[in-house]
Motif scaffolding. Sequence first.
Motif, PDB file in Angstrom:
ATOM      1  N   GLU B  71       0.817  -1.221   0.000  1.00  0.00           N
ATOM      2  CA  GLU B  71       0.000   0.000   0.000  1.00  0.00           C
ATOM      3  C   GLU B  71       0.847   1.266   0.000  1.00  0.00           C
ATOM      4  O   GLU B  71       0.520   2.236  -0.662  1.00  0.00           O
ATOM      5  N   ARG B  72       1.952   1.242   0.744  1.00  0.00           N
ATOM      6  CA  ARG B  72       2.735   2.478   0.859  1.00  0.00           C
ATOM      7  C   ARG B  72       3.484   2.827  -0.435  1.00  0.00           C
ATOM      8  O   ARG B  72       3.984   3.942  -0.580  1.00  0.00           O
ATOM      9  N   ASP B  73       3.543   1.879  -1.376  1.00  0.00           N
ATOM     10  CA  ASP B  73       4.205   2.169  -2.658  1.00  0.00           C
ATOM     11  C   ASP B  73       3.304   2.932  -3.627  1.00  0.00           C
ATOM     12  O   ASP B  73       3.776   3.475  -4.622  1.00  0.00           O
ATOM     13  N   ILE B  74       2.002   2.896  -3.373  1.00  0.00           N
ATOM     14  CA  ILE B  74       1.057   3.504  -4.318  1.00  0.00           C
ATOM     15  C   ILE B  74       0.894   4.988  -3.977  1.00  0.00           C
ATOM     16  O   ILE B  74       0.527   5.338  -2.859  1.00  0.00           O
ATOM     17  N   GLY B  75       1.165   5.843  -4.963  1.00  0.00           N
ATOM     18  CA  GLY B  75       1.084   7.284  -4.737  1.00  0.00           C
ATOM     19  C   GLY B  75      -0.331   7.783  -4.602  1.00  0.00           C
ATOM     20  O   GLY B  75      -0.609   8.706  -3.825  1.00  0.00           O
ATOM     21  N   ALA B  76      -1.247   7.209  -5.374  1.00  0.00           N
ATOM     22  CA  ALA B  76      -2.640   7.652  -5.321  1.00  0.00           C
ATOM     23  C   ALA B  76      -3.543   6.608  -5.948  1.00  0.00           C
ATOM     24  O   ALA B  76      -3.129   5.861  -6.835  1.00  0.00           O
ATOM     25  N   ILE B  77      -4.777   6.577  -5.444  1.00  0.00           N
ATOM     26  CA  ILE B  77      -5.820   5.796  -6.107  1.00  0.00           C
ATOM     27  C   ILE B  77      -6.713   6.791  -6.832  1.00  0.00           C
ATOM     28  O   ILE B  77      -7.160   7.778  -6.226  1.00  0.00           O
ATOM     29  N   ILE B  78      -6.940   6.576  -8.119  1.00  0.00           N
ATOM     30  CA  ILE B  78      -7.880   7.408  -8.861  1.00  0.00           C
ATOM     31  C   ILE B  78      -9.052   6.512  -9.212  1.00  0.00           C
ATOM     32  O   ILE B  78      -8.893   5.543  -9.955  1.00  0.00           O
ATOM     33  N   ALA B  79     -10.205   6.788  -8.620  1.00  0.00           N
ATOM     34  CA  ALA B  79     -11.320   5.871  -8.815  1.00  0.00           C
ATOM     35  C   ALA B  79     -12.635   6.611  -8.869  1.00  0.00           C
ATOM     36  O   ALA B  79     -12.767   7.735  -8.380  1.00  0.00           O
ATOM     37  N   GLY B  80     -13.608   5.966  -9.472  1.00  0.00           N
ATOM     38  CA  GLY B  80     -14.952   6.520  -9.548  1.00  0.00           C
ATOM     39  C   GLY B  80     -15.940   5.427  -9.870  1.00  0.00           C
ATOM     40  O   GLY B  80     -15.551   4.310 -10.191  1.00  0.00           O
ATOM     41  N   ASP B  81     -17.228   5.738  -9.754  1.00  0.00           N
ATOM     42  CA  ASP B  81     -18.266   4.771 -10.075  1.00  0.00           C
ATOM     43  C   ASP B  81     -19.537   5.522 -10.392  1.00  0.00           C
ATOM     44  O   ASP B  81     -19.516   6.741 -10.502  1.00  0.00           O
ATOM     45  N   LEU B  82     -20.640   4.792 -10.529  1.00  0.00           N
ATOM     46  CA  LEU B  82     -21.873   5.423 -11.013  1.00  0.00           C
ATOM     47  C   LEU B  82     -22.806   5.901  -9.914  1.00  0.00           C
ATOM     48  O   LEU B  82     -23.722   6.662 -10.169  1.00  0.00           O
ATOM     49  N   LEU B  83     -22.613   5.428  -8.699  1.00  0.00           N
ATOM     50  CA  LEU B  83     -23.594   5.761  -7.661  1.00  0.00           C
ATOM     51  C   LEU B  83     -23.453   7.225  -7.239  1.00  0.00           C
ATOM     52  O   LEU B  83     -22.382   7.812  -7.359  1.00  0.00           O
ATOM     53  N   ASN B  84     -24.552   7.780  -6.741  1.00  0.00           N
ATOM     54  CA  ASN B  84     -24.539   9.179  -6.310  1.00  0.00           C
ATOM     55  C   ASN B  84     -23.385   9.426  -5.344  1.00  0.00           C
ATOM     56  O   ASN B  84     -23.133   8.638  -4.447  1.00  0.00           O
ATOM     57  N   GLN B  85     -22.695  10.550  -5.545  1.00  0.00           N
ATOM     58  CA  GLN B  85     -21.555  10.937  -4.695  1.00  0.00           C
ATOM     59  C   GLN B  85     -20.434   9.872  -4.699  1.00  0.00           C
ATOM     60  O   GLN B  85     -19.704   9.741  -3.724  1.00  0.00           O
ATOM     61  N   ILE B  86     -20.331   9.138  -5.805  1.00  0.00           N
ATOM     62  CA  ILE B  86     -19.344   8.055  -5.964  1.00  0.00           C
ATOM     63  C   ILE B  86     -19.003   7.333  -4.646  1.00  0.00           C
ATOM     64  O   ILE B  86     -17.858   7.171  -4.273  1.00  0.00           O
ATOM     65  N   ILE B  87     -20.079   6.890  -3.977  1.00  0.00           N
ATOM     66  CA  ILE B  87     -19.862   6.255  -2.671  1.00  0.00           C
ATOM     67  C   ILE B  87     -19.094   4.943  -2.761  1.00  0.00           C
ATOM     68  O   ILE B  87     -18.360   4.615  -1.850  1.00  0.00           O
ATOM     69  N   SER B  88     -19.264   4.209  -3.859  1.00  0.00           N
ATOM     70  CA  SER B  88     -18.605   2.902  -3.900  1.00  0.00           C
ATOM     71  C   SER B  88     -17.094   3.054  -3.841  1.00  0.00           C
ATOM     72  O   SER B  88     -16.418   2.363  -3.087  1.00  0.00           O
ATOM     73  N   SER B  89     -16.559   3.976  -4.648  1.00  0.00           N
ATOM     74  CA  SER B  89     -15.103   4.136  -4.689  1.00  0.00           C
ATOM     75  C   SER B  89     -14.581   4.724  -3.391  1.00  0.00           C
ATOM     76  O   SER B  89     -13.597   4.236  -2.834  1.00  0.00           O
ATOM     77  N   LEU B 130      -2.793   3.894  -8.890  1.00  0.00           N
ATOM     78  CA  LEU B 130      -3.776   2.846  -9.112  1.00  0.00           C
ATOM     79  C   LEU B 130      -5.068   3.457  -9.653  1.00  0.00           C
ATOM     80  O   LEU B 130      -5.576   4.420  -9.100  1.00  0.00           O
ATOM     81  N   CYS B 131      -5.556   2.912 -10.764  1.00  0.00           N
ATOM     82  CA  CYS B 131      -6.802   3.400 -11.370  1.00  0.00           C
ATOM     83  C   CYS B 131      -7.856   2.312 -11.203  1.00  0.00           C
ATOM     84  O   CYS B 131      -7.588   1.156 -11.509  1.00  0.00           O
ATOM     85  N   ALA B 132      -9.030   2.687 -10.723  1.00  0.00           N
ATOM     86  CA  ALA B 132     -10.047   1.666 -10.508  1.00  0.00           C
ATOM     87  C   ALA B 132     -11.433   2.220 -10.764  1.00  0.00           C
ATOM     88  O   ALA B 132     -11.678   3.420 -10.604  1.00  0.00           O
ATOM     89  N   THR B 133     -12.318   1.345 -11.164  1.00  0.00           N
ATOM     90  CA  THR B 133     -13.727   1.715 -11.244  1.00  0.00           C
ATOM     91  C   THR B 133     -14.573   0.448 -11.265  1.00  0.00           C
ATOM     92  O   THR B 133     -14.062  -0.648 -11.447  1.00  0.00           O
ATOM     93  N   GLY B 134     -15.872   0.628 -11.040  1.00  0.00           N
ATOM     94  CA  GLY B 134     -16.760  -0.532 -11.038  1.00  0.00           C
ATOM     95  C   GLY B 134     -18.202  -0.100 -11.098  1.00  0.00           C
ATOM     96  O   GLY B 134     -18.525   1.078 -10.947  1.00  0.00           O
ATOM     97  N   SER B 135     -19.065  -1.063 -11.347  1.00  0.00           N
ATOM     98  CA  SER B 135     -20.495  -0.782 -11.321  1.00  0.00           C
ATOM     99  C   SER B 135     -21.215  -2.078 -10.968  1.00  0.00           C
ATOM    100  O   SER B 135     -20.624  -3.153 -10.983  1.00  0.00           O
TER     101      SER B 135
END
Lengths: 154, 330
Positions: B71-89, B130-135
């Motif tokens: 975890e400490r090697d990752i500079g940032a997670i860039i993530a998003g999803d479809l739910l209101n206020q992107i709660i999942s990410s 790290l780039c992530a997304t889901g639905s």
Amino acid sequence: MQSERNANFNRNYNDYICSVAPKTKEARTLLRAFFVGGTICCIGQFIRFALEYWAGLSGTELAAYVSMIMIFLGAFLTGIGVYDRIGKYAGGGSIVPITGFANSVVSPAMEFKSEGFVYGTASKMFVIAGPIIVFGVASSVLVGLIYYVYFLVI
Amino acid sequence: MRKRTLIFKNKPKLIATATVAGPKEGIGPIGEYIETVLDDDLFGEKTFEKAERKMISRAIGKAIGNAGLEERDIGAIIAGDLLNQIISSSFACRDFDIPFLGVYNACSTMSEAFLIGGVLVDGGYCENVLCATGSHFSSAERQYRYPLELGNTRPPQAQWTVTGAGAAVLSAEGTGPKLVSATVGKVVDYGVTDANNMGSAMAPAAMEVTCTHFKESGLKPEDYDLVVTGDLGAFGSRIYKDLMWEKGFDIGKCHVDCGEMIYNIREDEFQGGSGAGCSAVVFNSYIYQKLLKKQYKRVLLVATGALLSSVSSQQGDSIPSIAHAVAFES
């Protein structure tokens, strides 16, 4: 709505989309709706005859019992996850009878249970059926008024 | 003259990916390439929203593990999803001790995340991003459409939201497909109002960004083995190809659509998959593995997103759409 068109509105594109969009297969949909809707109504009629013959009910009492049984069946089939499958097949055929009304109340009630009984189930229960009730009541009042005025005049 | 195509000089590498998908996606044409296929779309949780965030969390965790990082090697997670206020990410990122940037571009979030991640890594600000997304089909239906048990029918131009999540690690060092360039999309709206016909709402945005990419990078469709759109579906893809052809680019030979690839059309999927998870799952599983084996040399990912909400549809607004293009080389 028409006046709020954005700068990029493209009439040609929208006409083109309409001309190539996949169409609903009307003949098939109508036939299925007719047969499933008709079957539901036949079941209702059978229950009506049965209650009349064996339970000796009649008039408004009979109608009330038939409605109750059909609503129960609709709600029950929704609860066990069958009604949405019938609906997928039948389209309007399973929405129009009273069982469809039961389905439209029970399905959001189940769906929003995760938000709690008060703010979920209870408040979302009429999300779909609400407009039907509102317009049903409003139009019945209107028709009642017309009826009343008509007989005053006569 | 403003340029919208970014050329990455240091070429960030896509060193690892991870995908999680539901049972329906698992039996689809690309099911064998998906890393974790769930037996149950609730994923052992009480609600579909919780299941969605658990899928994203699982994909993030697995991607970090697959990259051989911590975890400490990752500079940032860039993530998003479809739910209101992107709660999942954002809720998924509670589980990690990693800085978080929440992004939202509807179903094009995956390529947007790649673009931003590429900038951070290429600019030397982060070693790994790290780039992530889901639905999730059921949570999206709840938010945008009707209850699941309601016995209504879907129109033939409708699509099916993908239950799945994907995550990928972009790194300055290491081996893997290289992120070479990216084109930032514009919001395009031709005035389509039918929320069941998102393919035709999004096709112009995809066309706009693809044409810009070709013009600015000087490349031709023939230079790519694959131009992958996100979730136009079968109908939207047909329109996209027509629009591209009209602009003088023949992409018939190299175009595929993630939405068209992900399902065996059996039930009510009609035009194929949609949702943020669609491009995330297909790109990070099937296409990533083909890139690794060098079966594809150059791939352009054009994930498309419809930027509507249930409120905007009810108020009669048309559907603005966006697409971002990111180019990978094996």
